[in-house]
Design an enzyme around this catalytic site. Structure first.
Site, PDB file in Angstrom:
ATOM      1  N   TYR A 154      -7.926  -3.498   4.116  1.00  0.00           N
ATOM      2  CA  TYR A 154      -6.576  -3.754   3.584  1.00  0.00           C
ATOM      3  C   TYR A 154      -6.041  -5.110   4.041  1.00  0.00           C
ATOM      4  CZ  TYR A 154      -2.290  -1.867   1.463  1.00  0.00           C
ATOM      5  OH  TYR A 154      -1.209  -1.614   0.654  1.00  0.00           O
ATOM      6  N   LYS A 161       2.933  -5.072   3.831  1.00  0.00           N
ATOM      7  CA  LYS A 161       3.627  -3.785   3.721  1.00  0.00           C
ATOM      8  C   LYS A 161       4.542  -3.554   4.925  1.00  0.00           C
ATOM      9  CE  LYS A 161       2.085  -2.119  -0.220  1.00  0.00           C
ATOM     10  NZ  LYS A 161       2.991  -2.001  -1.384  1.00  0.00           N
TER      11      LYS A 161
END
Length: 255
Positions: A154, A161
């Site tokens: 990720y 995020k």
């Protein structure tokens, strides 16, 4: 019996495919009585095609959340269509390929900056663009992927995020006086276009197969969409700055 969004006017970003959380949010929102308007970028025609699968027609507006001209004109266009807004859904995230897939230590700042702008700062930009339409308060709901952890592959979307989650809290702080709530849904992995753009995404799926207390179906975005709709409704009138997990319970599991 009326739905929980009866009479609500909601702007939803990020409807790219029928498999997206945003599409299922729009579908459930309409089923629950909302008037829905969609934004799209970079291909509004794609969103228009997908929108035909919704229960009712929905207008699609081109919106690049990094383009100030697009943001400046948004309130005027939406105001003409709906007269105002009661809810805004932020379902936008993007990182260049060199910011994903195991390249964390070598990603240049230019790519990190793009990820942060599109995926985190845009929550503030979109909310402020819609603010003139929310004279009676409203609900802003974004989508995150639990930023407490470092996930396989990720990479810089993780810090992006984390920035999104912090941005939501600060928006909640500053907009509460205007009766505007800002919350996030932290969804488990789904086979959406955003997910498929992450190299090695299958590694994440394995985590859910092994650790989710509830059965997790990567092909079913509706639970996350229902979570968004619940936060858009009046059933959470005093909840703001919150992150609600719709992830089958993986976030509670230790080793």
């Amino acid at each position: 019996m009326s739905g929980i969004l009866e009479g609500k006017r909601v702007l939803i970003t990020g409807v790219l495919m029928e498999s997206s959380i945003a599409f299922h949010t729009a579908k459930v929102a309409q089923e629950q009585g909302a008037e829905v308007i969609l934004t799209a970028f970079p291909r509004p025609t794609l969103t228009e095609r997908i929108a035909k699968k919704l229960p009712r027609p929905a207008k699609v507006i081109e919106l690049d959340v990094t383009n100030d001209e697009h943001l400046d004109r948004l309130a005027g266009i939406v105001g003409e269509e709906l007269g105002g807004l009661d809810g805004v859904v932020h379902s936008i995230g993007f990182a260049p390929q060199d910011a994903l897939g195991g390249n964390f230590l070598n990603t240049p700042f230019e790519s990190v900056s793009t990820a942060m702008h599109v995926s985190a700062f845009s929550l503030k930009s979109l909310t402020m663009a819609c603010l003139p339409l929310m004279q009676n308060g409203g609900s802003v709901v974004g989508l995150t992927f639990d930023a407490q952890f470092a996930w396989p592959q990720y990479d810089w979307m993780g810090p992006a995020k984390a920035a999104l989650e912090a941005t939501s809290r600060y928006l909640a702080r500053d907009l509460g006086k205007q009766n505007i709530r800002c919350n996030l849904i932290s969804a488990g992995p789904l086979g959406s276009m955003a997910a498929k753009s992450i190299p090695g995404f299958g590694d994440l799926a394995k985590v859910w197969d092994e650790r989710s207390p509830l059965d997790w179906d990567m092909a079913d975005p509706e639970p996350a969409g229902r979570g968004v709709v619940a936060l858009l409704s009046d059933f959470f009138p005093k909840t703001t700055g919150e992150i609600v997990h719709v992830d089958g319970g993986v976030h509670i599991m230790g080793a």
